[in-house]
Design a protein around this motif. Structure first.
Motif, PDB file in Angstrom:
ATOM      1  N   GLY A   1      -7.076   9.184   1.838  1.00 21.22           N
ATOM      2  CA  GLY A   1      -6.598   8.564   0.626  1.00 21.22           C
ATOM      3  C   GLY A   1      -7.234   9.469  -0.482  1.00 21.22           C
ATOM      4  N   ASP A   2      -6.525   9.075  -1.676  1.00 27.36           N
ATOM      5  CA  ASP A   2      -6.665   9.885  -3.067  1.00 27.36           C
ATOM      6  C   ASP A   2      -8.003   8.965  -3.623  1.00 27.36           C
ATOM      7  OD1 ASP A   2      -5.006  12.164  -2.458  1.00 27.36           O
ATOM      8  OD2 ASP A   2      -3.575  10.561  -2.750  1.00 27.36           O
ATOM      9  N   ALA A   3      -7.812   7.714  -3.465  1.00 21.74           N
ATOM     10  CA  ALA A   3      -8.910   6.758  -4.031  1.00 21.74           C
ATOM     11  C   ALA A   3      -9.128   5.574  -3.138  1.00 21.74           C
ATOM     12  CB  ALA A   3      -7.892   5.968  -5.523  1.00 21.74           C
ATOM     13  N   LEU A   4     -10.282   4.976  -3.484  1.00 23.85           N
ATOM     14  CA  LEU A   4     -10.769   4.108  -2.414  1.00 23.85           C
ATOM     15  C   LEU A   4     -10.866   2.625  -3.364  1.00 23.85           C
ATOM     16  CD1 LEU A   4     -12.855   4.489   0.252  1.00 23.85           C
ATOM     17  CD2 LEU A   4     -13.347   2.520  -0.968  1.00 23.85           C
ATOM     18  N   LEU A   5     -10.403   1.591  -2.867  1.00 20.02           N
ATOM     19  CA  LEU A   5     -10.719   0.325  -3.538  1.00 20.02           C
ATOM     20  C   LEU A   5     -11.500  -0.501  -2.483  1.00 20.02           C
ATOM     21  CD1 LEU A   5     -10.183  -1.615  -5.732  1.00 20.02           C
ATOM     22  CD2 LEU A   5      -8.116  -2.446  -4.745  1.00 20.02           C
TER      23      LEU A   5
END
Lengths: 346, 355, 111
Positions: free
Chosen positions: A101-105
């Motif tokens: 993914g491009d971001a991680l939460l």
């Protein structure tokens, strides 16, 4: 499509953020170690302040994530988390799959305090000492009895178990236990109309909408007795009752009484998952062990690590209401980040 | 109560106890109130278990009573304790084993203070050098003598002549343990089983066939204090604490109390007389009190020592009901005879407490 | 004669199990709003009698709720029923009613 987001944790924060991100056109990988969504909420029966069935919120969360754009990875957790050379993240899961993914939460939530660590309260030793989580389970089964199968005549609810207590290395307030105690006291009185119910508290922290009103109702309508004093020691007598020692600090004298059932309002601690993610991603921890966001005012969902975001009670003890709001705010922060990244890249 | 929960705690609170070669530090008051205890300890360790124990006539009080009564300053008590360490070092020992809980607490606290404040240790080394010309090594191992008996409880059980069982009915005898406050309340990690569910004495009771009683006021202080019992006007709230414990343990019908602190054992024994005279209340069966033993006396009875050799005639509360239950043979005529057969004098008979 | 020079002290602990709570029950029935007290002390801060005597209406009614009636029996008579406490209470406790309920209880249950 805006991009792909990996969310670690399928509790309320993870589910709400997943929905919001999908709604905004992101692709979401939602990773949850258990087989279902809900997290700690799965251990609750009714919720403060409106006594809503927890199951209805669980249903809401399930519906939120059962939608196109959200891929739910159940019963698995990250084994390794790394940054891709081209940017973004690659997370290898314990089920062998790889999500990118491009971001991680990070939405890894909290764990409840292990009540056995307060040795003087005898949890795990005395027969009639239970935690607030176990009481929810009794409520769900509509039966509260002592170990001998009798109807309790006096129940004591102990606040701040594992919170605001240097002796267990937790300086922090877990925030939601006070109102949980009030809610559970009311439920107990409804279920056991003959029983006397006491709450032993250090301060009553009724910070949320409707909480103080609920506290008043507990006193006036349900005749629940609130004693300001911290439990020093509990002991079991021959009848398997608890003999407790507190100070009634508002009258300035020690108070002793026996209880048929003692409920420990266990506080919140950083979850194992939060600690693992923090160490994998180099996130800063606050002294209380929760993940420290970039800024306590305007950066509550940001971290010091580029592309890594946080939501919900992995950053601090938080109510369900605040968790859901925090998750929506995290989704906004993430889309802002992805938009900015898109405009930077040709 | 759930035993598994306690066992979990006991696992968390184990400590290292040396296996042999102990430097022994006696208590100030035990030889007066329980004159056979320290002798029995040495005899059990040396002659039954084959251990090397150094009983050094040169060591003094640790000054703990004075320290806790605000007449001995901290620097003084640390220097006195440093001298004990020096005597131990000179004698070639590394494991120190005080017989007194106050001393044990003080040694623990001093070593902990030095660990956090090396400059204090340096200062004390200088004081000791100036005062006595001695130097010392800190002990490698510090254990209370009840820790030692706990460690060898299995060996003692294997050599038992009498078990803590009613010899006539086979019922395990119910024992109340009383742990001196300074054994684990200040440093729970230094006590077997910690401070809330201590196992050092209850472990002996169960190992020797008895049943350990966990009653509500088990953890409560006996009320000894220091300046409290020393000042007559303060004794009222001192004795009230022991009374609170007796009232709480009475419904369990204990056959005996065992304590590991000199002051507690003395208090729990003598106050039963005081309370009976003041209020007419007795806590044992048929007007007797609840016999109070030190852990060495208990070990001694289990190993078959003669009760009068152990000095049990010096107790305020009669121990005969316990001896009868355990099936210990004793000569009632010999109770107040010295070792060479002379009358040692007899105590006056209390008004209410049966002896 | 006590030749010991001391007496065994009585406990200061409130023994809730052993205490009679007749006064508390009367107060609950006649002034149900008294249950709303959170012990803030607003009542006592401006109390006419409390400024000059040991009378402490906050503590006194809290003790009564635990079944400790002695303070009420000894000191309740100092109240001037001025109503300042009623005016200030953030929880709307009808303090005068509460005081009268305790007074009535004492009158009907002399010790």
């Amino acid at each position: 499509m805006k991009g792909t987001v990996i969310i670690i944790g399928g509790g309320p924060a993870g589910c709400e953020a997943a929905h919001q991100l999908a709604e905004k056109g992101c692709r979401v990988h939602l990773v949850e170690k258990n087989n279902e969504t809900g997290g700690n909420l799965n251990n609750w029966y009714q919720l403060f302040p409106d006594r809503k069935e927890a199951e209805s919120v669980r249903g809401y969360l399930r519906r939120r994530v059962s939608r196109p754009g959200v891929e739910f990875h159940a019963g698995t957790e990250p084994r390794t988390t790394s940054r891709r050379p081209q940017g973004g993240f690659a997370v290898e899961l314990t089920d062998g799959s790889l999500v990118e993914g491009d971001a991680l939460l990070v939405a890894t939530g909290f764990r409840t305090f292990d009540a056995a660590r307060k040795e003087e309260y005898g949890y795990g030793i005395y027969e009639n000492v239970i935690t607030s989580v176990e009481l929810e389970n009794l409520f769900a089964n509509h039966e509260v009895r002592t170990s001998r199968g009798e109807t309790p005549r006096r129940v004591g609810i102990i606040h701040c178990v594992g919170s605001r207590d240097e002796k267990v290395c937790n300086y922090h307030c877990s925030k939601v236990c006070c109102v949980t105690g009030v809610k559970q006291a009311i439920e107990l009185r409804e279920m056991l109309p003959e029983a006397e119910v006491f709450c032993f508290y250090m301060d009553m922290r009724m910070f949320g909408p409707g909480y103080e009103e609920m506290y008043r109702e507990a006193q006036e309508r349900h005749n629940i007795k609130f004693v300001r004093g911290r439990l020093s020691e509990a002991a079991e007598n021959q009848e398997k009752q608890l003999q407790i020692k507190v100070e009634d600090t508002l009258v300035g004298r020690p108070l002793r009484m026996t209880l048929d059932l003692m409920v420990l309002l266990v506080g919140m601690e950083a979850s194992e998952g939060s600690r693992k993610m923090a160490s994998a991603l180099g996130l800063e921890l606050a002294p209380n062990g929760f993940i420290r966001p970039a800024d306590p005012h305007w950066g509550t969902n940001l971290t010091g690590a580029d592309g890594v975001f946080v939501a919900g009670s992995c950053t601090a003890p938080m109510s369900l209401t605040d968790t859901l709001a925090d998750a929506r705010s995290a989704a906004d922060s993430i889309t802002e980040y992805l938009d900015a990244k898109e405009s930077r890249e040709p | 109560m759930k035993l598994e929960g306690k066992e979990q705690i006991w696992k968390d609170y184990q400590k290292e106890i040396a296996d042999d070669r102990y430097y022994y530090a006696r208590s100030c008051i035990r030889q007066t109130f329980f004159p056979g205890s320290e002798w029995a300890y040495l005899d059990i360790l040396r002659n039954r278990l084959g251990k090397d124990v150094m009983d050094d006539p040169r060591h003094t009080t640790c000054t703990g009573i004075g320290y806790h009564s605000d007449v001995v300053p901290a620097q003084t008590i640390m220097t006195v304790v440093a001298r004990h360490f020096a005597l131990m070092t000179e004698a070639g020992y590394e494991n120190i084993t005080p017989s007194c809980i106050t001393s044990f607490g003080i040694y623990t606290e001093i070593l902990e203070t030095w660990a956090h404040h090396p400059e204090v240790e340096e200062q004390v080394r200088e004081y000791l050098w100036k005062a006595t010309g001695r130097e010392f090594k800190k002990p490698r191992n510090l254990a209370h003598t009840s820790d030692i008996i706990y460690k060898f409880r299995g060996e003692i059980a294997a050599r038992a002549r009498h078990r803590l069982v009613d010899a006539h009915t086979g019922r395990p005898l119910r024992g109340v343990d009383h742990i001196g406050c300074h054994y684990a309340k200040m440093f729970p990690s230094k006590g077997i089983g910690g401070a809330e569910f201590p196992a050092v004495l209850s472990g002996m009771i169960t190992a020797w066939g008895g049943e350990a009683v966990d009653y509500p006021e088990r953890r409560h202080c006996c009320g000894f204090g220091f300046r409290q019992y020393l000042v007559m006007a303060n004794r009222g709230y001192s004795v009230a604490n022991s009374k609170k414990k007796f009232e709480s343990m009475r419904p369990y019908e204990p056959d005996f109390i065992v304590a590991n602190c000199p002051g507690c054992a003395m208090f729990l024994d003598k106050w039963q007389y005081t309370i009976s005279e003041m209020e007419g209340t007795t806590y044992g069966a048929n007007g007797y009190g609840i016999p109070v033993l030190t852990y060495e006396e208990l070990a001694g009875l289990v190993l078959g020592y003669d009760p009068w050799e152990l000095g049990l005639q010096m107790h305020q509360v009669a121990v005969e009901p316990l001896l009868d239950k355990m099936g210990v043979a004793y000569d009632p005529e010999a109770k107040y005879l010295t070792r060479d057969g002379k009358e040692m004098g007899r105590p006056k008979c209390p008004t209410y407490l049966k002896v | 004669m006590n030749f010991w020079g001391f007496k065994i002290s009585e406990t200061r602990s409130i023994n809730y199990d052993a205490n009679e709570r007749g006064m508390a029950e009367r107060m609950e029935q006649e002034a149900p709003s008294s249950k709303l007290c959170i012990g803030c002390g607003g009542c006592t801060a401006g109390c006419t009698a409390g400024a000059l005597t040991e009378f402490n209406i906050r503590r006194l009614q809290m003790l009564a709720k635990r079944g400790e009636e002695r303070e009420a029996r000894e000191r309740l008579g100092r109240c001037m029923l001025c109503g300042k406490c009623l005016l200030v209470c953030p929880r709307g406790v009808e303090t005068r009613k509460m005081i009268l309920s305790m007074m009535n209880y004492i009158k009907n249950n002399p010790k």
